[in-house]
Design an enzyme around this catalytic site. Structure first.
Site, PDB file in Angstrom:
ATOM      1  N   LYS A  84      -2.308   1.718  10.309  1.00  0.00           N
ATOM      2  CA  LYS A  84      -0.966   1.122  10.361  1.00  0.00           C
ATOM      3  C   LYS A  84      -0.007   1.562   9.259  1.00  0.00           C
ATOM      4  CE  LYS A  84      -1.888  -2.810   7.436  1.00  0.00           C
ATOM      5  NZ  LYS A  84      -1.624  -4.176   7.075  1.00  0.00           N
ATOM      6  N   SER A 124       4.437  -3.967  17.926  1.00  0.00           N
ATOM      7  CA  SER A 124       5.274  -4.085  16.729  1.00  0.00           C
ATOM      8  C   SER A 124       6.745  -4.016  17.103  1.00  0.00           C
ATOM      9  CB  SER A 124       4.921  -2.916  15.809  1.00  0.00           C
ATOM     10  OG  SER A 124       5.852  -2.803  14.773  1.00  0.00           O
ATOM     11  N   TYR A 149       3.024   6.474  13.725  1.00  0.00           N
ATOM     12  CA  TYR A 149       2.454   5.127  13.888  1.00  0.00           C
ATOM     13  C   TYR A 149       3.213   4.357  14.970  1.00  0.00           C
ATOM     14  CZ  TYR A 149       1.909   0.149  13.273  1.00  0.00           C
ATOM     15  OH  TYR A 149       1.737  -1.183  13.529  1.00  0.00           O
ATOM     16  N   LYS A 153       2.180   2.769  18.998  1.00  0.00           N
ATOM     17  CA  LYS A 153       2.394   1.433  19.567  1.00  0.00           C
ATOM     18  C   LYS A 153       3.198   1.533  20.863  1.00  0.00           C
ATOM     19  CE  LYS A 153       0.163  -0.791  16.491  1.00  0.00           C
ATOM     20  NZ  LYS A 153      -1.142  -1.324  16.857  1.00  0.00           N
ATOM     21  N   PHE A 218      15.037  -0.484  -1.600  1.00  0.00           N
ATOM     22  CA  PHE A 218      15.432   0.751  -0.912  1.00  0.00           C
ATOM     23  C   PHE A 218      16.811   0.629  -0.258  1.00  0.00           C
ATOM     24  CE2 PHE A 218      10.602   1.359  -0.292  1.00  0.00           C
ATOM     25  CZ  PHE A 218      10.480   1.978  -1.528  1.00  0.00           C
ATOM     26  N   GLY A 294      14.003   6.596   7.588  1.00  0.00           N
ATOM     27  CA  GLY A 294      13.488   5.905   8.780  1.00  0.00           C
ATOM     28  C   GLY A 294      13.792   4.419   8.826  1.00  0.00           C
TER      29      GLY A 294
HETATM   30  P1  NAD Z   1      -5.354  -4.044   8.970  1.00  0.00           P
HETATM   31  O1  NAD Z   1      -5.436  -2.605   8.605  1.00  0.00           O
HETATM   32  O2  NAD Z   1      -5.536  -5.054   7.896  1.00  0.00           O
HETATM   33  O3  NAD Z   1      -6.405  -4.358  10.132  1.00  0.00           O
HETATM   34  C1  NAD Z   1      -6.786  -3.390  11.086  1.00  0.00           C
HETATM   35  C2  NAD Z   1      -8.302  -3.356  11.114  1.00  0.00           C
HETATM   36  O4  NAD Z   1      -8.719  -2.400  12.078  1.00  0.00           O
HETATM   37  C3  NAD Z   1      -8.920  -2.975   9.788  1.00  0.00           C
HETATM   38  O5  NAD Z   1      -9.887  -3.946   9.438  1.00  0.00           O
HETATM   39  C4  NAD Z   1      -9.579  -1.614  10.066  1.00  0.00           C
HETATM   40  O6  NAD Z   1     -10.749  -1.427   9.300  1.00  0.00           O
HETATM   41  C5  NAD Z   1      -9.837  -1.696  11.554  1.00  0.00           C
HETATM   42  N1  NAD Z   1      -9.880  -0.414  12.272  1.00  0.00           N
HETATM   43  C6  NAD Z   1      -8.960   0.579  12.286  1.00  0.00           C
HETATM   44  N2  NAD Z   1      -9.369   1.570  13.101  1.00  0.00           N
HETATM   45  C7  NAD Z   1     -10.550   1.185  13.636  1.00  0.00           C
HETATM   46  C8  NAD Z   1     -11.451   1.770  14.547  1.00  0.00           C
HETATM   47  N3  NAD Z   1     -11.221   2.966  15.085  1.00  0.00           N
HETATM   48  N4  NAD Z   1     -12.574   1.086  14.880  1.00  0.00           N
HETATM   49  C9  NAD Z   1     -12.832  -0.143  14.339  1.00  0.00           C
HETATM   50  N5  NAD Z   1     -12.010  -0.741  13.469  1.00  0.00           N
HETATM   51  C10 NAD Z   1     -10.881  -0.084  13.127  1.00  0.00           C
HETATM   52  O7  NAD Z   1      -3.974  -4.273   9.720  1.00  0.00           O
HETATM   53  P2  NAD Z   1      -3.262  -5.621  10.158  1.00  0.00           P
HETATM   54  O8  NAD Z   1      -2.045  -5.771   9.331  1.00  0.00           O
HETATM   55  O9  NAD Z   1      -4.246  -6.712  10.250  1.00  0.00           O
HETATM   56  O10 NAD Z   1      -2.768  -5.201  11.599  1.00  0.00           O
HETATM   57  C11 NAD Z   1      -3.520  -5.467  12.776  1.00  0.00           C
HETATM   58  C12 NAD Z   1      -2.851  -4.782  13.939  1.00  0.00           C
HETATM   59  O11 NAD Z   1      -1.508  -5.248  14.042  1.00  0.00           O
HETATM   60  C13 NAD Z   1      -2.756  -3.266  13.791  1.00  0.00           C
HETATM   61  O12 NAD Z   1      -2.949  -2.680  15.061  1.00  0.00           O
HETATM   62  C14 NAD Z   1      -1.341  -3.053  13.327  1.00  0.00           C
HETATM   63  O13 NAD Z   1      -0.859  -1.793  13.703  1.00  0.00           O
HETATM   64  C15 NAD Z   1      -0.608  -4.156  14.057  1.00  0.00           C
HETATM   65  N6  NAD Z   1       0.650  -4.554  13.403  1.00  0.00           N
HETATM   66  C16 NAD Z   1       0.635  -4.871  12.077  1.00  0.00           C
HETATM   67  C17 NAD Z   1       1.820  -5.217  11.447  1.00  0.00           C
HETATM   68  C18 NAD Z   1       1.849  -5.507   9.969  1.00  0.00           C
HETATM   69  O14 NAD Z   1       2.923  -5.417   9.367  1.00  0.00           O
HETATM   70  N7  NAD Z   1       0.737  -5.871   9.345  1.00  0.00           N
HETATM   71  C19 NAD Z   1       3.005  -5.274  12.179  1.00  0.00           C
HETATM   72  C20 NAD Z   1       2.978  -4.965  13.536  1.00  0.00           C
HETATM   73  C21 NAD Z   1       1.776  -4.602  14.134  1.00  0.00           C
HETATM   74  C1  WQD Z   2      10.910  -4.430   4.634  1.00  0.00           C
HETATM   75  C2  WQD Z   2      12.237  -4.227   3.904  1.00  0.00           C
HETATM   76  C3  WQD Z   2      12.571  -1.966   3.172  1.00  0.00           C
HETATM   77  C4  WQD Z   2       9.283  -1.907   0.292  1.00  0.00           C
HETATM   78  C5  WQD Z   2       7.061  -1.946   8.510  1.00  0.00           C
HETATM   79  C6  WQD Z   2       6.718  -1.032   9.641  1.00  0.00           C
HETATM   80  C7  WQD Z   2       6.623  -1.801  10.921  1.00  0.00           C
HETATM   81  C8  WQD Z   2       5.671  -2.987  10.768  1.00  0.00           C
HETATM   82  C9  WQD Z   2       5.981  -3.822   9.585  1.00  0.00           C
HETATM   83  C10 WQD Z   2       3.488  -2.365  11.443  1.00  0.00           C
HETATM   84  C11 WQD Z   2      12.961  -2.940   4.284  1.00  0.00           C
HETATM   85  C12 WQD Z   2      12.462  -2.897   1.992  1.00  0.00           C
HETATM   86  C13 WQD Z   2      10.192  -2.279   1.258  1.00  0.00           C
HETATM   87  C14 WQD Z   2       9.737  -1.677  -1.031  1.00  0.00           C
HETATM   88  C15 WQD Z   2      11.961  -2.251  -0.324  1.00  0.00           C
HETATM   89  N1  WQD Z   2       4.323  -2.563  10.549  1.00  0.00           N
HETATM   90  N2  WQD Z   2      11.504  -2.449   0.956  1.00  0.00           N
HETATM   91  N3  WQD Z   2      11.069  -1.866  -1.274  1.00  0.00           N
HETATM   92  O1  WQD Z   2       9.832  -1.303   7.181  1.00  0.00           O
HETATM   93  O2  WQD Z   2      10.491  -3.534   8.192  1.00  0.00           O
HETATM   94  O3  WQD Z   2       8.326  -2.551   8.750  1.00  0.00           O
HETATM   95  O4  WQD Z   2       6.072  -2.989   8.418  1.00  0.00           O
HETATM   96  O5  WQD Z   2       3.679  -2.377  12.625  1.00  0.00           O
HETATM   97  O6  WQD Z   2       6.197  -0.921  11.896  1.00  0.00           O
HETATM   98  O7  WQD Z   2       7.727  -0.044   9.738  1.00  0.00           O
HETATM   99  O8  WQD Z   2       8.639  -3.445   6.495  1.00  0.00           O
HETATM  100  O9  WQD Z   2       7.848  -4.374   4.375  1.00  0.00           O
HETATM  101  O10 WQD Z   2       8.051  -1.864   4.607  1.00  0.00           O
HETATM  102  O11 WQD Z   2      10.117  -3.260   4.494  1.00  0.00           O
HETATM  103  O12 WQD Z   2      13.154  -2.388  -0.608  1.00  0.00           O
HETATM  104  O13 WQD Z   2       8.978  -1.306  -1.934  1.00  0.00           O
HETATM  105  O14 WQD Z   2      11.955  -4.103   2.499  1.00  0.00           O
HETATM  106  O15 WQD Z   2      13.521  -0.973   2.937  1.00  0.00           O
HETATM  107  O16 WQD Z   2      14.331  -3.211   4.251  1.00  0.00           O
HETATM  108  P1  WQD Z   2       9.441  -2.631   7.661  1.00  0.00           P
HETATM  109  P2  WQD Z   2       8.567  -3.216   4.949  1.00  0.00           P
END
Ligand code: NAD
Ligand code: WQD
Length: 345
Positions: A84, A124, A149, A153, A218, A294
């Protein structure tokens, strides 16, 4: 129901296990620990007061998944497993496409063979790109992602929609998370990033504890009230509750269902810094830096569809998010790594 959580040892997965148990469900977890630590599951066990059935495996390993499905009767799968880190995905696109896409392909194929056709997928807000409508509703058109990434999704959503379209016996729930932060109120589980954090809240907590010198903000020239980026931060426990609520869409045989999981409130980077400082009574030094490639100016959702159809809404606000993020950081300055468990590994 008996729920398989792939990637269940991770940040959102661990909190979801706790909420599933609370709601009376049982779970099985599969994880390869590529971005997590066995200690996280032990902590879940101590919060829940029961064992978490666990299989250590990569979900791309078909044999391991087939064995898992033959050992456990699974009613539904929540697929958290995936890589992620946005920046890393730009550096290693093939690794990201390979892990996230192949992982889901193998998982869904094994599910189909075992006649388990209920899946909740971690999507996401990134699939909306630079959103055409604010607040974002689920029918807002998907946009251009700015990194591999995000594309995994967006493409995996399409894959799951096509599978459901071809075979209506599938229930596919796409949950589009906004910005999860916070931690369980016990301070035992929370976000534990490897290396320098990409996301705002872990950067703030690591600055507050002294691991980082100062937060880089940022950009302060966006078209937002204070010029810094605005996001829809959601407490991870609310997000976890959202998965329990999403099981309703499966119970009701909805077929394909898409939900935004956010609070509907937008907070700027400086709003978050100020809330963190106020709630935790401490200073977070920061400097204004150039915009990050981005990034978009504003992203928050209209979460009313999840409320109407699932009866779910976020109950925690920004203060609880800041309080609980700090509690986890303070109690775990080195994340899940402790002297005892690092010797065991
Ligand atoms: P995380 O990295 O803490 O958890 C993901 C888990 O998946 C980890 O424990 C990792 O070891 C495991 N993993 C990865 N690839 C694997 C594989 N091939 N086989 C088995 N295990 C595997 O991330 P998270 O923040 O808990 O996110 C969970 C899901 O939600 C992810 O798919 C992420 O993309 C999605 N998501 C997260 C966020 C966020 O900001 N945290 C936002 C939107 C979507
Ligand atoms: C939040 C705000 C930054 C860090 C990302 C992924 C998204 C999802 C969630 C997985 C923005 C600002 C950040 C720093 C900063 N993940 N920032 N200084 O970019 O909204 O989303 O995480 O699915 O796909 O893109 O989250 O927490 O990185 O940033 O100023 O050191 O904080 O510019 O405005 P974002 P973020």
């Amino acid at each position: 129901m008996n729920i398989l959580l792939t990637g269940g040892a991770g940040y959102i997965g661990t909190h979801t296990i706790v909420e599933l148990f609370k709601a009376g469900h049982s779970v099985v977890v599969v994880d390869n620990f590529v971005n997590s630590h066995p200690e996280a599951l032990k902590r879940v066990e101590s919060i829940a007061g029961r064992q978490v059935p666990f299989v250590q495996a990569d979900i791309r390993n078909r044999e391991a998944l087939e064995k898992l499905f033959s050992n456990y009767a699974i009613d539904a799968v929540i697929n958290f497993a995936g890589l992620k880190a946005v920046g890393e995905s730009v550096e290693k696109p093939l690794e990201y496409y390979e892990n996230n896409m192949n992982g889901l392909f193998v998982l869904v194929d094994v599910m189909r063979k075992n006649n388990c056709k209920n899946i909740i997928f971690s999507s996401s807000a990134t699939v909306y790109g630079d959103p055409a409508i604010i607040p974002i509703t689920e029918d807002c058109p998907k946009g251009q992602c700015t990194n591999p990434y995000g594309w995994t999704k967006s493409m995996l959503e399409q894959v799951l929609m096509d599978i459901q379209k071809a075979d209506h016996s599938w229930n596919v729930v796409l949950l589009r998370y906004f910005n999860p932060i916070g931690a369980h109120e016990s301070g035992l589980i929370g976000e534990n990033p490897n290396g320098i954090p990409n996301n705002l809240m872990p950067y703030i907590t690591q600055t507050a504890i002294g691991i980082r010198k100062e937060l880089g903000v940022f950009g302060n020239d966006y078209d937002t009230p204070d010029g810094t980026g605005v996001r829809d931060y959601i407490h991870v426990v609310d997000l976890a509750r959202g998965h329990v609520a999403a099981l309703k869409a499966i119970e009701q045989n909805k077929g394909l269902a898409i939900y935004n999981l956010g609070t509907g409130h937008g907070y700027s980077v400086l709003d978050v810094v100020k809330a963190f400082e106020k709630v935790n009574n401490m200073k977070v030094p920061y400097v204004i830096k150039p915009r990050r490639a981005g990034d978009i100016a504003t992203c928050y959702c209209n979460p009313s569809k999840a409320k109407e159809e699932l009866g779910w809404e976020a109950i925690y606000g920004i203060d609880e998010m800041c309080r609980d993020s700090w509690k986890f950081q303070k109690n775990n300055p080195n994340g899940y790594e402790t002297e005892t468990n690092s010797k065991q590994l």
